[in-house]
Structure formats: C-alpha cells, structure tokens
Design a protein around this motif. Sequence first.
Motif, PDB file in Angstrom:
ATOM      1  N   TYR A   1       0.830  -1.201   0.000  1.00 29.64           N
ATOM      2  CA  TYR A   1       0.000   0.000   0.000  1.00 29.64           C
ATOM      3  C   TYR A   1       0.863   1.248   0.000  1.00 29.64           C
ATOM      4  CZ  TYR A   1       0.705  -0.262   5.130  1.00 29.64           C
ATOM      5  OH  TYR A   1       1.240  -0.349   6.404  1.00 29.64           O
ATOM      6  N   LYS A   2       0.219   2.327  -0.365  1.00 29.54           N
ATOM      7  CA  LYS A   2       0.878   3.633  -0.341  1.00 29.54           C
ATOM      8  C   LYS A   2       0.193   4.490   0.709  1.00 29.54           C
ATOM      9  CE  LYS A   2       2.641   3.713  -4.997  1.00 29.54           C
ATOM     10  NZ  LYS A   2       2.737   4.401  -6.282  1.00 29.54           N
ATOM     11  N   GLN A   3       1.024   5.272   1.380  1.00 27.17           N
ATOM     12  CA  GLN A   3       0.527   6.213   2.384  1.00 27.17           C
ATOM     13  C   GLN A   3       1.496   7.374   2.439  1.00 27.17           C
ATOM     14  OE1 GLN A   3       0.561   4.993   6.579  1.00 27.17           O
ATOM     15  NE2 GLN A   3      -1.499   5.835   6.767  1.00 27.17           N
ATOM     16  N   GLY A   4       0.970   8.566   2.252  1.00 28.99           N
ATOM     17  CA  GLY A   4       1.813   9.757   2.317  1.00 28.99           C
ATOM     18  C   GLY A   4       2.965   9.736   1.334  1.00 28.99           C
ATOM     19  N   GLY A   5       2.760   9.184   0.144  1.00 32.34           N
ATOM     20  CA  GLY A   5       3.801   9.162  -0.874  1.00 32.34           C
ATOM     21  C   GLY A   5       4.837   8.055  -0.713  1.00 32.34           C
ATOM     22  N   GLN A   6       4.731   7.266   0.325  1.00 28.93           N
ATOM     23  CA  GLN A   6       5.672   6.162   0.582  1.00 28.93           C
ATOM     24  C   GLN A   6       4.979   4.828   0.315  1.00 28.93           C
ATOM     25  OE1 GLN A   6       9.058   6.063   1.495  1.00 28.93           O
ATOM     26  NE2 GLN A   6       8.729   3.886   1.163  1.00 28.93           N
ATOM     27  N   THR A   7       5.733   3.858  -0.194  1.00 30.50           N
ATOM     28  CA  THR A   7       5.219   2.513  -0.437  1.00 30.50           C
ATOM     29  C   THR A   7       5.591   1.614   0.734  1.00 30.50           C
ATOM     30  OG1 THR A   7       5.452   2.824  -2.814  1.00 30.50           O
ATOM     31  CG2 THR A   7       5.275   0.557  -2.031  1.00 30.50           C
ATOM     32  N   TYR A   8       4.613   0.815   1.161  1.00 28.67           N
ATOM     33  CA  TYR A   8       4.802  -0.104   2.292  1.00 28.67           C
ATOM     34  C   TYR A   8       4.326  -1.501   1.919  1.00 28.67           C
ATOM     35  CZ  TYR A   8       5.093   4.151   5.126  1.00 28.67           C
ATOM     36  OH  TYR A   8       5.448   5.367   5.649  1.00 28.67           O
ATOM     37  N   THR A   9       4.852  -2.497   2.611  1.00 28.01           N
ATOM     38  CA  THR A   9       4.298  -3.848   2.578  1.00 28.01           C
ATOM     39  C   THR A   9       4.079  -4.267   4.026  1.00 28.01           C
ATOM     40  OG1 THR A   9       6.429  -4.972   2.621  1.00 28.01           O
ATOM     41  CG2 THR A   9       5.479  -4.506   0.450  1.00 28.01           C
ATOM     42  N   GLN A  10       3.030  -5.035   4.220  1.00 24.77           N
ATOM     43  CA  GLN A  10       2.745  -5.545   5.550  1.00 24.77           C
ATOM     44  C   GLN A  10       2.163  -6.940   5.411  1.00 24.77           C
ATOM     45  OE1 GLN A  10       0.610  -2.825   8.078  1.00 24.77           O
ATOM     46  NE2 GLN A  10       0.126  -4.418   9.576  1.00 24.77           N
ATOM     47  N   GLU A  11       2.719  -7.858   6.162  1.00 22.28           N
ATOM     48  CA  GLU A  11       2.255  -9.235   6.151  1.00 22.28           C
ATOM     49  C   GLU A  11       1.364  -9.477   7.357  1.00 22.28           C
ATOM     50  OE1 GLU A  11       4.780 -13.121   6.480  1.00 22.28           O
ATOM     51  OE2 GLU A  11       5.033 -12.235   4.470  1.00 22.28           O
ATOM     52  N   ILE A  12       0.211 -10.065   7.097  1.00 23.51           N
ATOM     53  CA  ILE A  12      -0.724 -10.415   8.162  1.00 23.51           C
ATOM     54  C   ILE A  12      -0.905 -11.924   8.123  1.00 23.51           C
ATOM     55  CG2 ILE A  12      -3.095 -10.174   8.998  1.00 23.51           C
ATOM     56  CD1 ILE A  12      -3.108  -7.353   7.853  1.00 23.51           C
ATOM     57  N   ASP A  13      -0.873 -12.546   9.281  1.00 24.89           N
ATOM     58  CA  ASP A  13      -1.023 -13.992   9.322  1.00 24.89           C
ATOM     59  C   ASP A  13      -2.419 -14.371   8.844  1.00 24.89           C
ATOM     60  OD1 ASP A  13      -0.280 -16.603   9.683  1.00 24.89           O
ATOM     61  OD2 ASP A  13      -0.514 -16.591  11.853  1.00 24.89           O
TER      62      ASP A  13
END
Length: 163
Positions: free
Chosen positions: A143-155
């Motif tokens: 996802y993107k938030q505030g111009g930054q790209t992130y990844t997040q893993e959820i079990d």
Amino acid sequence: MSLVSCASQGEARVGNALSGDGTQSSGVVGTDHAKVGQIWWFAFPVVHNTSDNPISITGVSLRRVPKGIEVLKYGAYDRNDTEGLPLLALEGDSAGPNFAKLKDYARRSVVVAGGTESDIFYVVKLRILAPPVQSARYCRFSYKQGGQTYTQEIDCEVHLKTD
C-alpha cells in the motif's frame, strides 16, 4: 492498474497501518474434504486501517503457496455484494458467491480512510493440483501512504486437505 501479486518490493518499507487482529488472522480456515481439480476462493483478512491517514492498497499476495496448490488470480470484492465475508468458497457451490458475476475492484487501488475498515475485501483463487503438502499461509498487502510505499504481512492460513 491491475492488482497483482506484489513480487517485487523495491523501495517498500515494512508498514504497520493494518490491523492484524481480525478473524482470519487468528485461526485456520479450511476443509478436510477438498478434491484435486477443485477451485477455491480464500478471503484475506479485511483491511482495517488503524492509522490516522488514508492508505491506498496497491497489491496483495499469498506468501506461502505449497506444492499441490496453484494461484489462479487475486481479486477484490465488496462485502455488500457477497452478503458478508465468505472466508472460503468452493467455485460453483450455490451457497457461495459467484465471483465471475461480481464487480472486481482489483483493477485499481482501493483507498481506505484512516481509522476505518474497508467494505472491499481481497481474495485469492486457488486450484488444487495434487494433495497439498501443507496449508497456504501469510497474506501480504502492498500500500501507499503519504507518498511512501509499504508492505505488511498479516497472518492468515487456509488448509485444503484432500480426501
């Protein structure tokens, strides 16, 4: 844009805007009566943005896909169109949604406001090629938030045992 597996993470940072406390992230969904050749739809944990700022979901992927299971596609659907959240649905079963007839929101990113849960949920369409050697597990969101790209893993975990 089309939502696809997020294989290349490039400059992405590890995110923490998504809640990992939902139903799908605290147990195993599955069946002991699957058959080789069947197609199943598995719902990812519902996106709950716990941050104060909006996020834009740009991709999802199932991180551990065992031998015997093939990923056919990823999709995004509205819970209002499926009369709730179908955690696991066998394709062609009259009790489950007919995803082919529903609007797929995966063609573009989905924006989730800060502090809210999305009505759009993500699924992976899986085909059983052979008896799976283990369960499929770990849902990754990009996802993107505030111009930054992130990844997040959820079990998350789906167990498709063949009989």
